[in-house]
Scaffold this active site. Structure first.
Site, PDB file in Angstrom:
ATOM      1  N   ASP A   1      16.686   0.060  10.858  1.00  0.00           N
ATOM      2  CA  ASP A   1      15.781   1.152  11.230  1.00  0.00           C
ATOM      3  C   ASP A   1      16.531   2.319  11.869  1.00  0.00           C
ATOM      4  O   ASP A   1      16.105   2.890  12.882  1.00  0.00           O
ATOM      5  CB  ASP A   1      14.674   0.630  12.166  1.00  0.00           C
ATOM      6  CG  ASP A   1      13.838  -0.454  11.498  1.00  0.00           C
ATOM      7  OD1 ASP A   1      13.663  -0.380  10.270  1.00  0.00           O
ATOM      8  OD2 ASP A   1      13.383  -1.376  12.196  1.00  0.00           O
TER       9      ASP A   1
ATOM     10  N   SER B   1       0.830  -1.212   0.000  1.00  0.00           N
ATOM     11  CA  SER B   1       0.000   0.000   0.000  1.00  0.00           C
ATOM     12  C   SER B   1       0.866   1.266   0.000  1.00  0.00           C
ATOM     13  O   SER B   1       0.512   2.266  -0.636  1.00  0.00           O
ATOM     14  CB  SER B   1      -0.981  -0.001   1.179  1.00  0.00           C
ATOM     15  OG  SER B   1      -0.301   0.138   2.406  1.00  0.00           O
TER      16      SER B   1
ATOM     17  N   MET C   1      10.695  -6.517   4.018  1.00  0.00           N
ATOM     18  CA  MET C   1      10.929  -7.092   5.337  1.00  0.00           C
ATOM     19  C   MET C   1      12.182  -7.981   5.382  1.00  0.00           C
ATOM     20  O   MET C   1      12.233  -8.945   6.142  1.00  0.00           O
ATOM     21  CB  MET C   1       9.698  -7.852   5.815  1.00  0.00           C
ATOM     22  CG  MET C   1       8.432  -6.999   5.865  1.00  0.00           C
ATOM     23  SD  MET C   1       8.596  -5.456   6.797  1.00  0.00           S
ATOM     24  CE  MET C   1       8.196  -6.049   8.437  1.00  0.00           C
TER      25      MET C   1
ATOM     26  N   THR D   1      20.822   2.965   6.502  1.00  0.00           N
ATOM     27  CA  THR D   1      22.237   2.656   6.732  1.00  0.00           C
ATOM     28  C   THR D   1      22.316   1.176   7.124  1.00  0.00           C
ATOM     29  O   THR D   1      21.290   0.494   7.159  1.00  0.00           O
ATOM     30  CB  THR D   1      22.813   3.523   7.873  1.00  0.00           C
ATOM     31  OG1 THR D   1      22.049   3.253   9.066  1.00  0.00           O
ATOM     32  CG2 THR D   1      22.730   5.010   7.557  1.00  0.00           C
TER      33      THR D   1
ATOM     34  N   LEU E   1      19.123  -5.744   5.189  1.00  0.00           N
ATOM     35  CA  LEU E   1      20.158  -5.554   4.164  1.00  0.00           C
ATOM     36  C   LEU E   1      21.502  -5.325   4.858  1.00  0.00           C
ATOM     37  O   LEU E   1      21.566  -4.654   5.890  1.00  0.00           O
ATOM     38  CB  LEU E   1      19.804  -4.354   3.289  1.00  0.00           C
ATOM     39  CG  LEU E   1      18.506  -4.524   2.471  1.00  0.00           C
ATOM     40  CD1 LEU E   1      18.038  -3.178   1.924  1.00  0.00           C
ATOM     41  CD2 LEU E   1      18.704  -5.531   1.347  1.00  0.00           C
TER      42      LEU E   1
ATOM     43  N   HIS F   1       9.151   3.328   8.417  1.00  0.00           N
ATOM     44  CA  HIS F   1       9.061   2.435   9.576  1.00  0.00           C
ATOM     45  C   HIS F   1       7.891   2.893  10.451  1.00  0.00           C
ATOM     46  O   HIS F   1       7.728   4.095  10.693  1.00  0.00           O
ATOM     47  CB  HIS F   1      10.369   2.478  10.372  1.00  0.00           C
ATOM     48  CG  HIS F   1      10.363   1.533  11.527  1.00  0.00           C
ATOM     49  ND1 HIS F   1      10.464   0.160  11.362  1.00  0.00           N
ATOM     50  CD2 HIS F   1      10.237   1.743  12.859  1.00  0.00           C
ATOM     51  CE1 HIS F   1      10.401  -0.422  12.545  1.00  0.00           C
ATOM     52  NE2 HIS F   1      10.266   0.519  13.477  1.00  0.00           N
TER      53      HIS F   1
ATOM     54  N   GLU G   1       1.204   6.989   7.017  1.00  0.00           N
ATOM     55  CA  GLU G   1       2.326   6.529   6.182  1.00  0.00           C
ATOM     56  C   GLU G   1       2.089   6.918   4.731  1.00  0.00           C
ATOM     57  O   GLU G   1       3.001   7.342   4.015  1.00  0.00           O
ATOM     58  CB  GLU G   1       2.488   5.007   6.288  1.00  0.00           C
ATOM     59  CG  GLU G   1       2.956   4.538   7.654  1.00  0.00           C
ATOM     60  CD  GLU G   1       3.213   3.032   7.705  1.00  0.00           C
ATOM     61  OE1 GLU G   1       3.764   2.486   6.737  1.00  0.00           O
ATOM     62  OE2 GLU G   1       2.852   2.401   8.716  1.00  0.00           O
TER      63      GLU G   1
HETATM   64  C1  GAR Z   1       4.005  -0.657   6.653  1.00  0.00           C
HETATM   65  O1  GAR Z   1       3.295  -0.379   7.833  1.00  0.00           O
HETATM   66  C2  GAR Z   1       5.477  -0.309   6.837  1.00  0.00           C
HETATM   67  O2  GAR Z   1       5.691   0.819   7.631  1.00  0.00           O
HETATM   68  C3  GAR Z   1       5.989  -1.544   7.514  1.00  0.00           C
HETATM   69  O3  GAR Z   1       5.362  -2.603   6.856  1.00  0.00           O
HETATM   70  C4  GAR Z   1       4.074  -2.169   6.390  1.00  0.00           C
HETATM   71  C5  GAR Z   1       3.961  -2.489   4.923  1.00  0.00           C
HETATM   72  O4  GAR Z   1       2.679  -2.241   4.443  1.00  0.00           O
HETATM   73  N1  GAR Z   1       7.426  -1.616   7.423  1.00  0.00           N
HETATM   74  C6  GAR Z   1       8.212  -2.090   8.369  1.00  0.00           C
HETATM   75  O5  GAR Z   1       7.807  -2.551   9.408  1.00  0.00           O
HETATM   76  C7  GAR Z   1       9.699  -2.051   8.031  1.00  0.00           C
HETATM   77  N2  GAR Z   1      10.492  -2.118   9.228  1.00  0.00           N
HETATM   78  P1  GAR Z   1       2.433  -2.077   2.879  1.00  0.00           P
HETATM   79  O6  GAR Z   1       3.025  -3.315   2.198  1.00  0.00           O
HETATM   80  O7  GAR Z   1       0.931  -2.048   2.758  1.00  0.00           O
HETATM   81  O8  GAR Z   1       3.087  -0.816   2.428  1.00  0.00           O
END
Ligand code: GAR
Length: 200
Positions: free
Chosen positions: A148, A15, A93, A144, A96, A112, A177
Site C-alpha cells: 500500500d 465491484s 488480497m 511498489t 506481491l 486502497h 472507489e
Molecule cells: C475494496 O474496498 C478495495 O478498496 C479493498 O477491497 C475491496 C474490494 O471490493 N482493497 C484492499 O483492501 C486492498 N488493500 P471489490 O471486490 O468489491 O472491488
C-alpha cells in the site's frame, strides 16, 4: 488509437473491477480489459467479468503455500496469452513481492480503502473511526514492493459522520472507489499521472 491492454486482479466480489470494465467499455478510453485474474475460483467477480465477455483466469494461491515467487511465476504464465500492458489490482488480497512488482513498475495500479499514507493494510475503516478522524476515503496508487505504498494517483475524500460504523463508512467509501478508480485509470491509460482529488 492503440488501446493499452489491462489485466484486472481480484479476490472477491469485484465491484471495483466491474466499475473499471464498465468505464473501459465507454467511448474514448485508452485502455481495454484483456483478462480478469483471481487467486481463487470462488471469487464472485469472475462470473461478472465473464458476463461482460472478458476472459478470466484463476491462479489459486493455496497450493503455493508460502512460496510467493512460485505463485507469481504461475500468475505471469497465466497472463502471458493475454499480453497485458498494465495491471489493475482491484481488491486483490495477496501481497506481491518485489520480484513481481519490479517487472510491472509504473504499469500496475491498486485501490486502497484509506487516505494513504494513513492505514495501510487491513481494517482501514475501523481504524479511521477509532482514531476519531473526521475525513476518510480511498486512494489509487502505483504499486511498489512496499505494501500500500508507491506514488499516489488519486484520492477521494469521504467525511466521517458521528453515527458511522465501520460498515456504513465502508459502504460510502466504496461508492467513491467506484468513481475514483475508473477516473484514474482513464487518465493513466492515456498517459496522465497527475494526482486526481475527488471530494464528496
Ligand atoms: C475494496 O474496498 C478495495 O478498496 C479493498 O477491497 C475491496 C474490494 O471490493 N482493497 C484492499 O483492501 C486492498 N488493500 P471489490 O471486490 O468489491 O472491488
Amino acid at each position: 488509437m492503440t488501446r493499452r491492454r489491462v489485466a484486472v486482479f481480484i479476490s472477491g466480489g469485484g465491484s471495483n473491477m466491474v466499475s473499471l470494465l464498465d468505464d473501459m467499455a465507454r467511448e474514448g478510453h485508452a485502455g481495454m480489459p484483456c483478462v480478469v485474474l483471481a487467486n481463487s475460483e470462488d471469487a464472485g467477480g469472475l462470473a461478472r467479468a465473464a458476463e461482460q465477455g472478458v476472459p478470466t483466469a484463476v491462479v489459486d494461491h493455496r497450493p503455493f503455500a508460502g512460496d510467493r515467487t512460485a505463485f507469481e511465476a504461475a500468475i505471469s504464465a497465466a497472463l502471458q496469452p493475454y499480453a497485458p500492458d498494465m495491471i489493475c489490482l482491484a481488491g486483490f488480497m495477496r501481497k506481491l513481492t518485489g520480484g513481481f512488482t519490479d517487472q510491472w513498475a509504473g504499469r500496475m495500479l491498486n485501490i486502497h480503502p484509506s487516505l494513504l499514507p494513513k492505514y495501510k493494510g487491513l481494517n482501514t475503516h475501523a481504524r479511521a473511526l477509532e482514531a476519531g478522524d473526521s475525513l476518510h476515503g480511498c486512494t489509487v496508487h502505483e504499486v511498489t514492493a512496499e505494501l500500500d505504498d508507491g506514488p499516489l494517483l488519486g484520492q477521494a475524500r469521504v467525511p466521517v459522520l458521528a453515527q458511522d460504523t465501520a460498515e456504513t463508512l465502508a459502504a460510502r467509501v466504496l461508492v467513491q472507489e467506484h468513481l475514483l478508480y475508473p477516473a484514474v485509470l482513464r487518465r493513466f491509460a492515456a498517459g496522465n499521472r497527475e494526482m486526481l482529488i475527488l471530494q464528496s
